[in-house]
Scaffold this active site. Structure first.
Site, PDB file in Angstrom:
ATOM      1  N   SER A  57       0.820  -1.213   0.000  1.00 22.39           N
ATOM      2  CA  SER A  57       0.000   0.000   0.000  1.00 22.39           C
ATOM      3  C   SER A  57       0.855   1.265   0.000  1.00 22.39           C
ATOM      4  CB  SER A  57      -0.966  -0.004   1.187  1.00 22.39           C
ATOM      5  OG  SER A  57      -0.256   0.175   2.382  1.00 22.39           O
ATOM      6  N   HIS A  58       2.131   1.153   0.330  1.00 23.03           N
ATOM      7  CA  HIS A  58       3.048   2.300   0.220  1.00 23.03           C
ATOM      8  C   HIS A  58       4.059   2.119  -0.904  1.00 23.03           C
ATOM      9  CE1 HIS A  58       1.765   3.199   4.486  1.00 23.03           C
ATOM     10  NE2 HIS A  58       1.551   4.318   3.852  1.00 23.03           N
ATOM     11  N   ALA A 133       5.140   5.789   3.760  1.00 18.26           N
ATOM     12  CA  ALA A 133       5.413   5.089   5.010  1.00 18.26           C
ATOM     13  C   ALA A 133       6.449   5.883   5.797  1.00 18.26           C
ATOM     14  CB  ALA A 133       5.932   3.688   4.712  1.00 18.26           C
ATOM     15  N   LEU A 134       6.389   5.780   7.123  1.00 16.21           N
ATOM     16  CA  LEU A 134       7.367   6.476   7.970  1.00 16.21           C
ATOM     17  C   LEU A 134       8.598   5.628   8.267  1.00 16.21           C
ATOM     18  CD1 LEU A 134       4.966   8.117  10.590  1.00 16.21           C
ATOM     19  CD2 LEU A 134       6.054   9.215   8.620  1.00 16.21           C
ATOM     20  N   ARG A 196      -5.712   3.370   5.959  1.00 19.67           N
ATOM     21  CA  ARG A 196      -6.771   3.611   4.986  1.00 19.67           C
ATOM     22  C   ARG A 196      -6.450   2.938   3.653  1.00 19.67           C
ATOM     23  NH1 ARG A 196     -11.115   7.351   4.012  1.00 19.67           N
ATOM     24  NH2 ARG A 196     -11.071   8.050   1.857  1.00 19.67           N
ATOM     25  N   GLU A 198      -5.317   0.095   3.211  1.00 20.63           N
ATOM     26  CA  GLU A 198      -5.803  -1.287   3.265  1.00 20.63           C
ATOM     27  C   GLU A 198      -7.290  -1.348   2.907  1.00 20.63           C
ATOM     28  OE1 GLU A 198      -5.075  -5.449   4.689  1.00 20.63           O
ATOM     29  OE2 GLU A 198      -4.135  -3.918   3.460  1.00 20.63           O
ATOM     30  N   HIS A 239      -9.963   2.953  23.598  1.00 19.97           N
ATOM     31  CA  HIS A 239      -9.634   4.274  24.150  1.00 19.97           C
ATOM     32  C   HIS A 239      -8.133   4.544  24.175  1.00 19.97           C
ATOM     33  CE1 HIS A 239     -13.806   4.138  25.487  1.00 19.97           C
ATOM     34  NE2 HIS A 239     -13.720   5.446  25.530  1.00 19.97           N
TER      35      HIS A 239
END
Lengths: 351, 351
Positions: A57-58, A133-134, A196, A198, A239
């Site tokens: 995806s990247h 991507a990071l 996203r 994905e 949370h």
């Protein structure tokens, strides 16, 4: 964690490219569509690294985004990043509406110098188009012996835990740790249940989403990828993931003088606000923390990695690094349909 | 997220104390059991703040731990922390086997000065006995206008995602952000599904655990709190929470020259290794990042908090801050059984 797995489709629907071929195709597409050679190289480095590590995806798929974005005026393909020496521990790089990748590469040396001098430093990238991507960024810092943490908001795609509508970005966080031998320990994940990208891959493949990923436009749970893209993703881990996502918005937004996710819009021209936003990268030098004891303590860390593997669990970067090894000899494969789109883009005039 | 909810039991099984009474009782117990007045005050500040905010598992209940620990020689109750000016962005405080709380208080001013001077700084606390919530520390930094992030490993209670046996600590992470008006935005959570203190409270109350919290000693899922305490907790959020937990071990362990969770043992004398470990606190000064624009950007951040609340979701610190307001006028309540134990400790000779 990363989307480092087959993108779907049988091998006979795949095209195999050497890393050099993937690089040449990427640069040609980017230059064809107006990116300066500096931007084209920075972007090609990122998408080929992702494809090499089977983070589809990247990978080369993202070149479609880059071209779409430049067509919509969402990125300045020739912007020259400006470096601002903000404080002894802080360097800012104004991407001036260009891709975050060249801005990061421009600021990287300053970040490394400041982290070595002070022990800890931050690189703030501002006003950037961000799609990548990071992990290639934090991994490149860990290859210089630094510990690195990176975050960026994205557009408002994610509902806070207990909420119903998009407010937070998918807000990825990436971390890398230098290892005495071999590749750094690295992770990179979206604070949404999934990236996203994905969901987009599911939509392209005509597949339903697993339950628990997303809400539709009315705030109800959905497994329809199109409804999810029109509604909201959910944060991972309830949370706790939601709290982390808020932290990422704050650090990579107001702290560095940049936008929150909901103040931006996708670069395809939909929504309100500017497409550009910030990225926050923290780097620390173990030698500044520990002096001559740094090597001893870095070796201590290996006991943790060994302990994870010994009980049959996997390190976050393991699958990606195995893919890298494979790709370096065998090249990469992408779906033929994507390959045809890319070749068309290489030869088209951008209209 | 925090255990800021009733600890169980009906109101007629509860004892109400004013904040002053809770403080006096805490200090008296700690001094009775050999803590220096500096340590007693630092610990009392932490447990009374937690009780005030209805975080019961870090409230007065933890005084039982402190006394048990000093009896087992797991903490030096009179240690004088040593400050080491490690680098322009790094201050270390060697707790010398004492409580982390006095070490943090001793290093706090240095951390604030370094963050203001450089934009970003780290306080590394070493060789500390650690039992407290992290939010009072990050909140105290945010009250000085700083953005703060804190992490600490605990003993090996948590299995990595995909594993079967304890390796990681419950490894809490806490974050605080200064708000122009009112209390800081703060969160503090264990990277295990729940804090170990919550499992202990279930055991004390004779209640089963929800599914998905823990594994037994054979690595199988369990809902028995005693089996869970003898087995392993699970990380929150699957592989993502597990990755974060590993990051916390690395930053608050080898990076600062201290132990990994599995290299420590609980201070009750069980297990192998020393009970002491490290804590990592990062602070950043928005004014150093943004100069005169800091106020504008801090106000921007309020839009995010408002957006969360507007859709019916809750900010992580909301419940805790509401409890604080209530406690400041009404005092705190603790189970009578706990109150009787505490009064007994205050008057006992520590045998």
């Amino acid at each position: 964690m990363m989307l480092c797995k087959p993108a779907g489709g049988h091998m006979d629907d795949q095209v195999r490219l050497s890393l050099d071929e993937a690089w040449a195709l990427s640069v040609a597409i980017l230059e064809q569509h107006g990116f300066s050679s500096a931007h084209a190289a920075a972007i090609a480095r990122s998408v080929v690294a992702a494809q090499r590590d089977e983070c589809h995806s990247h990978g080369l798929y993202r070149l479609l985004d880059c071209v779409r974005t430049v067509r919509h005026g969402g990125v300045d393909p020739c912007a020259i990043p400006e470096v601002i020496d903000q404080a002894s521990g802080v360097v800012r790089v104004d991407a001036r509406g260009g891709s975050s990748l060249l801005a990061f590469e421009t600021g990287r040396k300053h970040l490394i110098d400041k982290a070595r001098a002070n022990g800890v430093a931050v690189l703030a990238v501002n006003n950037a188009f961000h799609f990548s991507a990071l992990w290639p960024e934090v991994e490149s810092l860990a290859e210089q012996g630094l510990v690195a943490l990176a975050m960026t908001p994205s557009h408002a795609y994610v509902a806070p835990a207990g909420g119903q509508s998009p407010l937070l970005g998918t807000n990825p966080i990436a971390f890398a740790w230098p290892r005495p031998e071999g590749l750094p320990f690295t992770f990179d994940f979206a604070t949404s249940v999934v990236a996203r990208g994905e969901v987009e891959l599911h939509r392209r493949a005509g597949k339903r989403l697993p339950e628990g990923w997303a809400l539709d436009g009315e705030g109800h749970p959905t497994t329809d990828p199109a409804a999810a893209l029109a509604g909201a993703l959910l944060p991972f881990g309830g949370h706790k993931g939601s709290a982390l996502s808020i932290m990422i918005e704050l650090l990579a937004g107001p702290l560095i003088g940049d936008r929150l996710g909901h103040q931006t819009r996708p670069a395809d021209g939909s929504g309100e606000g500017a497409p550009q936003h910030g990225e926050f990268i923290l780097a620390m030098d173990p030698h500044a923390f520990l002096g001559a004891d740094a090597e001893t303590h870095l070796r201590q860390a290996e006991a943790l990695f060994e302990g994870v593997i010994a009980q049959g669990a996997r390190l976050p970067s393991q699958r990606r690094h195995a893919a890298r090894k494979r790709s370096q000899t065998e090249g990469v494969t992408i779906p033929s349909e994507l390959y045809e789109e890319l070749v068309h883009l290489k030869d088209s005039d951008g209209a």
